[in-house]
Enzyme design. Sequence first.
Site, PDB file in Angstrom:
ATOM      1  N   ARG A 148      -5.465  -2.015   8.993  1.00  0.00           N
ATOM      2  CA  ARG A 148      -5.426  -3.481   8.848  1.00  0.00           C
ATOM      3  C   ARG A 148      -5.566  -4.137  10.222  1.00  0.00           C
ATOM      4  NH1 ARG A 148      -3.975  -6.014   4.065  1.00  0.00           N
ATOM      5  NH2 ARG A 148      -2.857  -4.241   3.256  1.00  0.00           N
ATOM      6  N   GLY A 151       0.836  -1.205   0.000  1.00  0.00           N
ATOM      7  CA  GLY A 151       0.000   0.000   0.000  1.00  0.00           C
ATOM      8  C   GLY A 151       0.868   1.251   0.000  1.00  0.00           C
ATOM      9  N   ASP A 200      -0.056   1.975   8.461  1.00  0.00           N
ATOM     10  CA  ASP A 200      -0.604   1.163   9.562  1.00  0.00           C
ATOM     11  C   ASP A 200       0.245   1.188  10.844  1.00  0.00           C
ATOM     12  OD1 ASP A 200      -2.553   0.434   7.746  1.00  0.00           O
ATOM     13  OD2 ASP A 200      -1.561  -1.427   7.179  1.00  0.00           O
ATOM     14  N   THR A 235       4.386   2.466   5.636  1.00  0.00           N
ATOM     15  CA  THR A 235       2.992   2.015   5.713  1.00  0.00           C
ATOM     16  C   THR A 235       2.223   2.923   6.661  1.00  0.00           C
ATOM     17  OG1 THR A 235       1.516   0.316   6.618  1.00  0.00           O
ATOM     18  CG2 THR A 235       3.775   0.239   7.378  1.00  0.00           C
ATOM     19  N   ARG A 269       1.064  -5.242  -5.592  1.00  0.00           N
ATOM     20  CA  ARG A 269       1.333  -6.453  -4.802  1.00  0.00           C
ATOM     21  C   ARG A 269       1.515  -7.571  -5.829  1.00  0.00           C
ATOM     22  NH1 ARG A 269      -3.073  -3.930  -1.340  1.00  0.00           N
ATOM     23  NH2 ARG A 269      -1.945  -3.082   0.438  1.00  0.00           N
ATOM     24  N   ASP A 305       2.511  -0.909  11.767  1.00  0.00           N
ATOM     25  CA  ASP A 305       2.325  -2.265  12.306  1.00  0.00           C
ATOM     26  C   ASP A 305       3.601  -3.092  12.231  1.00  0.00           C
ATOM     27  OD1 ASP A 305       2.433  -2.442   9.583  1.00  0.00           O
ATOM     28  OD2 ASP A 305       0.681  -3.722   9.355  1.00  0.00           O
ATOM     29  N   ASP A 308       5.295  -4.896   5.906  1.00  0.00           N
ATOM     30  CA  ASP A 308       5.681  -6.245   6.262  1.00  0.00           C
ATOM     31  C   ASP A 308       5.791  -7.187   5.035  1.00  0.00           C
ATOM     32  OD1 ASP A 308       5.685  -8.573   8.091  1.00  0.00           O
ATOM     33  OD2 ASP A 308       3.684  -8.881   7.251  1.00  0.00           O
TER      34      ASP A 308
HETATM   35  O1  F6P Z   1      -1.741  -1.357   4.552  1.00  0.00           O
HETATM   36  C1  F6P Z   1      -2.311  -0.130   4.220  1.00  0.00           C
HETATM   37  C2  F6P Z   1      -3.800  -0.269   4.034  1.00  0.00           C
HETATM   38  O2  F6P Z   1      -4.310   1.005   3.673  1.00  0.00           O
HETATM   39  C3  F6P Z   1      -4.567  -0.838   5.225  1.00  0.00           C
HETATM   40  O3  F6P Z   1      -4.769   0.109   6.245  1.00  0.00           O
HETATM   41  C4  F6P Z   1      -5.817  -1.323   4.557  1.00  0.00           C
HETATM   42  O4  F6P Z   1      -6.399  -2.378   5.301  1.00  0.00           O
HETATM   43  C5  F6P Z   1      -5.324  -1.817   3.227  1.00  0.00           C
HETATM   44  O5  F6P Z   1      -4.080  -1.176   2.981  1.00  0.00           O
HETATM   45  C6  F6P Z   1      -6.238  -1.558   2.071  1.00  0.00           C
HETATM   46  O6  F6P Z   1      -5.698  -2.177   0.957  1.00  0.00           O
HETATM   47  P1  F6P Z   1      -6.161  -1.838  -0.535  1.00  0.00           P
HETATM   48  O7  F6P Z   1      -5.627  -0.497  -0.894  1.00  0.00           O
HETATM   49  O8  F6P Z   1      -5.560  -2.939  -1.342  1.00  0.00           O
HETATM   50  O9  F6P Z   1      -7.653  -1.830  -0.532  1.00  0.00           O
END
Ligand code: F6P
Length: 326
Positions: A176, A15, A132, A130, A76, A134, A107
Amino acid sequence: MANKISKIGVLTSGGDAPGMNAAIRAVVRTAIYYDLEVFGIMRGYAGLVEGDIFRMESKSVANIIQRGGTILKTARSKEFLTPEGRQKAYNNLKKHGIEGLVVIGGDGTFKGARAFSSEFDIPCIGLPGTIDKDIDGTDFTIGFDTAVNTAVQSIDRLRDTADAHDRLFVIEVMGRDSGYIALHSGVATGAENILIPEKKTNISEVLTSLSEKQRRKKLVNIIVVAEGGDFGAVELSKMITENIPGLEVRVCILGHIQRGGAPTCMDRLIASRLGYTAVECLLEGRNNVFIGIRNNNLHYIPLNKVTKHEDGVSDEWLKIVKILAS
Ligand code: F6P
């Protein structure tokens, strides 16, 4: 400083997070300062596998320090998870003579770098990027401060309208499995309750406290819910409406708005420091570490020791929330 390498690559993966551009800029400009050639790799590991790699100059990173997103784009990659995909990635690096990599992400990005560097002789340096927050071993991740400030601004606005209508707002924030965005934004906006994955939600306690507030005519309430918690905002609002008639409830899911926007000063500083240090690490011959910041000191944590959010949230913060959010 022992200059063992002459060409490095940089990519962003997972992300996006505000401040990634500032980190890319720091990597590129530091590399050029040390007479290294630097290559940008598009769309994270996907671009590495496909050979979407280009030479970067100082001007490639002009006017980006203040921009959200990532000029290198991100993805990804499923193919990079396979040994065949990683072999292709290695061949592409070799084709360009790239001898070291800086990977910016979370991660999942570090896991990829770990697998790659255990199979091939390419040192990888990870930078935590990130929203998050995390990743254990660092007080900061690039993007968290911006995301949390965006959440704070949004919640402040929602409180204005909640106040005007005497309403309860249930606001869901990202993160997340991590509750840090919820915790920090909730405390900073004086939320009446904050639900995070790190603490099991006692739903009857939540409902009892709201009923009690209704009884004493405190109708303006903000509940901040982390997306990874026991209850989503929609589910929680339904339960409140069913159990406490008379309360006017509205839901707001902040979503990807938290990922965009100009990085805060803090994120720009962290990103610049980490980007600069990543290049120094490669020049010093450090290998397969991610760089964290603890108590304002840099730490080099082996990629195979990276743990995702096992540190949890301190009991003291949980106590502060309880005392202040009554
Ligand atoms: O890891 C960053 C994040 O924004 C999280 O907070 C969230 O759960 C996820 O990515 C959303 O992913 P995507 O952009 O693939 O919907």
